[in-house]
Structures are given as C-alpha cells and as structure tokens.
Design a protein around this motif. Structure first.
Motif, PDB file in Angstrom:
ATOM      1  N   SER A 191       0.833  -1.201   0.000  1.00 50.19           N
ATOM      2  CA  SER A 191       0.000   0.000   0.000  1.00 50.19           C
ATOM      3  C   SER A 191       0.864   1.245   0.000  1.00 50.19           C
ATOM      4  O   SER A 191       1.786   1.381   0.810  1.00 50.19           O
ATOM      5  CB  SER A 191      -0.908   0.001   1.238  1.00 50.19           C
ATOM      6  N   ARG A 193       1.604   5.398   0.400  1.00 52.76           N
ATOM      7  CA  ARG A 193       1.129   6.526   1.199  1.00 52.76           C
ATOM      8  C   ARG A 193       0.488   7.536   0.253  1.00 52.76           C
ATOM      9  O   ARG A 193       1.022   7.814  -0.829  1.00 52.76           O
ATOM     10  CB  ARG A 193       2.285   7.182   1.963  1.00 52.76           C
ATOM     11  N   ILE A 194      -0.650   8.062   0.644  1.00 46.70           N
ATOM     12  CA  ILE A 194      -1.344   9.071  -0.157  1.00 46.70           C
ATOM     13  C   ILE A 194      -1.283  10.399   0.578  1.00 46.70           C
ATOM     14  O   ILE A 194      -1.606  10.474   1.772  1.00 46.70           O
ATOM     15  CB  ILE A 194      -2.799   8.657  -0.427  1.00 46.70           C
ATOM     16  N   THR A 253      -1.265  13.802   4.854  1.00 47.05           N
ATOM     17  CA  THR A 253      -1.977  12.549   4.676  1.00 47.05           C
ATOM     18  C   THR A 253      -3.184  12.530   5.598  1.00 47.05           C
ATOM     19  O   THR A 253      -3.045  12.705   6.815  1.00 47.05           O
ATOM     20  CB  THR A 253      -1.068  11.350   4.999  1.00 47.05           C
ATOM     21  N   ARG A 287      -7.839   8.903   7.314  1.00 46.18           N
ATOM     22  CA  ARG A 287      -8.482   7.745   6.692  1.00 46.18           C
ATOM     23  C   ARG A 287      -7.586   7.076   5.654  1.00 46.18           C
ATOM     24  O   ARG A 287      -7.886   5.971   5.200  1.00 46.18           O
ATOM     25  CB  ARG A 287      -9.809   8.156   6.051  1.00 46.18           C
ATOM     26  N   HIS A 288      -6.490   7.724   5.273  1.00 42.56           N
ATOM     27  CA  HIS A 288      -5.582   7.152   4.289  1.00 42.56           C
ATOM     28  C   HIS A 288      -4.427   6.385   4.924  1.00 42.56           C
ATOM     29  O   HIS A 288      -3.502   5.978   4.222  1.00 42.56           O
ATOM     30  CB  HIS A 288      -5.040   8.249   3.371  1.00 42.56           C
ATOM     31  N   PRO A 321      -3.780   2.932   6.697  1.00 36.97           N
ATOM     32  CA  PRO A 321      -4.556   1.691   6.825  1.00 36.97           C
ATOM     33  C   PRO A 321      -4.312   0.933   8.123  1.00 36.97           C
ATOM     34  O   PRO A 321      -4.014  -0.260   8.131  1.00 36.97           O
ATOM     35  CB  PRO A 321      -4.097   0.880   5.615  1.00 36.97           C
ATOM     36  N   THR A 370      -5.348  -4.086   5.650  1.00 38.14           N
ATOM     37  CA  THR A 370      -6.044  -3.596   4.465  1.00 38.14           C
ATOM     38  C   THR A 370      -5.096  -2.645   3.742  1.00 38.14           C
ATOM     39  O   THR A 370      -3.945  -2.474   4.162  1.00 38.14           O
ATOM     40  CB  THR A 370      -7.379  -2.935   4.823  1.00 38.14           C
ATOM     41  N   LEU A 427      -4.763   0.820   0.533  1.00 36.04           N
ATOM     42  CA  LEU A 427      -5.396   1.973  -0.098  1.00 36.04           C
ATOM     43  C   LEU A 427      -5.623   1.721  -1.584  1.00 36.04           C
ATOM     44  O   LEU A 427      -4.718   1.314  -2.301  1.00 36.04           O
ATOM     45  CB  LEU A 427      -4.519   3.211   0.087  1.00 36.04           C
ATOM     46  N   HIS A 481      -1.332   1.147  -5.082  1.00 30.69           N
ATOM     47  CA  HIS A 481      -0.892  -0.093  -4.436  1.00 30.69           C
ATOM     48  C   HIS A 481      -0.281  -1.026  -5.467  1.00 30.69           C
ATOM     49  O   HIS A 481      -0.491  -0.875  -6.672  1.00 30.69           O
ATOM     50  CB  HIS A 481      -2.061  -0.801  -3.737  1.00 30.69           C
ATOM     51  N   GLU A 491     -11.035  -3.276  -1.485  1.00 26.03           N
ATOM     52  CA  GLU A 491      -9.658  -3.514  -1.025  1.00 26.03           C
ATOM     53  C   GLU A 491      -9.630  -4.422   0.211  1.00 26.03           C
ATOM     54  O   GLU A 491      -8.782  -5.305   0.323  1.00 26.03           O
ATOM     55  CB  GLU A 491      -8.966  -2.184  -0.682  1.00 26.03           C
ATOM     56  N   TYR A 550       2.193  -1.760   4.429  1.00 21.04           N
ATOM     57  CA  TYR A 550       2.064  -0.318   4.207  1.00 21.04           C
ATOM     58  C   TYR A 550       3.470   0.263   4.123  1.00 21.04           C
ATOM     59  O   TYR A 550       4.247   0.170   5.072  1.00 21.04           O
ATOM     60  CB  TYR A 550       1.279   0.335   5.344  1.00 21.04           C
TER      61      TYR A 550
END
Length: 292
Positions: free
Chosen positions: A117, A119-120, A127, A130-131, A133, A148, A150, A154, A177, A193
C-alpha cells in the motif's frame, strides 16, 4: 527469484483528461520503467489520446472500481510478462521517479509479499487519517504489515492474484480492497504499508454522495457474509452500526446507509469462504481484529 516486472493499470471515467495525462507522464519518468501500462475507460465511450506504448481498453458501461480493475488485470495477464500489478488513481501523481524500482526491490526480497500500500498525500504533503490503513493512524510515516490497503495506489503480486482471485465485482465500489486483503491474509500473504511509496492525490471526502453511504453499508454486510466466522458476523456489523450512528451527521446519509445495510442482508453476497481462526488471530496481532 528474477527481477519482478511491474505493470501499471489506471481506471478512468474520462472526466479528468489533464490529470490522467499528468499521471501517465509521471509513470513514464520512472527510472525503472513499467513493462506494460493499461488504461481502462470505465463507461467513457472513448478515451483521450494516450501516450505511445500505453494500451487503452474502452468499456461501454461503468463496471465499477472492481469490474474495471478486473478488466485491466485480465489485459495484463494476456501479455504474460507482468509480475506485479500497480493500480493508480487517474487523478494521482507519482512525485518520485524511483517508485517502481522500490516496488521491485520489495517483491524481489519477499516471495510472500502480496500487497503493498502506498502513502497518499495531498499537494501540501498532508496525509488524511483515513488514508493510513491501521487503527492507530497518527503517524502516516510508520511502516509495517497491515490488514487492508489503499485503493488509490498499491502493488499486487500476480502470483497472489492467481491464487486468491481478483477484485469482487459484486462490490462495485467501496471495501473492495478489504475483501482482497482479507483473502490474501487468509492465504498467508503479507500486506505491507510502505510510506516511502508516495502518490500525490487531491484532498477529497468520500462521503459526498448518498451512493457512498449505501454501498459502504451494503459492502460491510457482504464482507461479513463472505469472510467472517459466524460468531464474528454480528459483532462486526454491530460495531460498525454503532460507529456509523455516532459519526454520521446527515439524515439522508443515514437513510441511505440503512437502505444499503438491508440490501446487503437480503441479497446474495457471492461465495462464502469464512477465514480461518488463525487469520483472525493474525489480524488481531497486527492491531486490527476483524470486528472493526
């Protein structure tokens, strides 16, 4: 193992041609290039002009995130030369030029790595909570295994997808996802992540339409029905009902949510394959038991 080969899939509805082109340009600037790049037009009618070397697939109808990504997956499988599939949002942007090289390094060193995943972060480098995980989400730079991932950015092992299957088309949008991650974990794959892999993405709220509330509730129920041991199903759904009541300030949103919940209860969810209790314990050790 040999050096993993990266293929890229981008799903678009045709409403962001400038952002799509910027993303594809950032893909082309990677110092270790992708072997394939596929853009799926999800009910667009026709795609904008794509850069040389990018394959376009046009769908006559919108098949949702899950359906569109399965089309991209099938197209990349046809080539037979992709080991890691990277999904990117069409309004995202790769700021760094070493993203695919880092991904290949990760998969090269860990044969049981299933999902990575990104990083957003928005244009300011922030960030949203909620982004991240994981439940303890204060530090978006904390790397490690999670339960989980994003959807916006990913990597997915093609060997893993061959084993556990692709995206759940019944979901259309939201929680697809988590469905994929739970199947991966139950098959003993790792979900990682990795904040060093950055996708820049505009700051948005997912809850701006009743459509979101309805599908969120419906797919929560489908997750439980498809994957949870019977003892955990009422706990998971009860916890999320209480959280939704506490968090949601929109009456129309709550009406849509409960309508989606009823839809999830009353309609088929696809094949039921409850996860092993060993997987439940593994997720609990990772900090997120499958009750929240």
């Amino acid at each position: 193992m040999t050096r993993p080969r990266v293929g890229v899939a981008v799903l678009t509805m045709g409403s962001r041609p400038a952002e799509l082109r910027a993303l594809l340009d950032s893909v082309a600037r990677q110092d270790e290039p992708a072997v394939r790049v596929v853009v799926v037009g999800n009910g667009t009618g026709s795609l904008p002009e794509l850069p040389a070397g990018v394959t376009g697939v046009e769908l006559a109808e919108n098949r949702g995130v899950s359906g569109g990504r399965n089309v991209a997956l099938a197209k990349l499988r046809e080539y037979g030369d992709v080991d890691v599939l990277v999904d990117l949002d069409d309004d995202g942007l790769l700021i760094d030029t070493d993203v695919f090289r880092r991904i290949a390094d990760l998969y090269e060193t860990d044969p049981k790595l299933g999902i990575v995943s990104f990083r957003i972060a928005d244009e300011t480098g922030q960030t949203q909570r909620r982004h991240v995980p994981r439940l303890r989400a204060k530090d978006p730079m904390r790397r490690g295994p999670v339960t989980t991932f994003l959807g916006g950015g990913h990597g997915l092992s093609m060997r893993m997808l061959d084993e556990i299957g692709g995206w759940p088309e019944e979901f259309f949008f939201t929680h697809e996802e988590t469905d994929l991650a739970w199947r991966a974990l139950d098959a003993d794959w790792t979900v990682l992540y990795e904040p060093a892999l950055l996708l820049q993405h505009p700051r948005t709220s997912p809850a701006r339409h009743a459509f979101y509330y309805r599908l969120t509730a419906r797919n929560r129920v489908r997750l439980a029905k498809r994957h949870l041991p019977a003892l955990l199903m009422p706990v998971y759904l009860g916890v999320w009902t209480l959280l939704t009541l506490a968090r949601t300030r929109s009456l129309s949103g709550l009406r849509a949510w409960f309508g989606g919940f009823a839809e999830g209860v009353l309609r088929p969810c696809g094949t039921r394959r409850p996860m092993r209790w060993a997987t439940v314990w593994r997720m609990t050790r990772l900090g997120r038991p499958p009750v929240i």
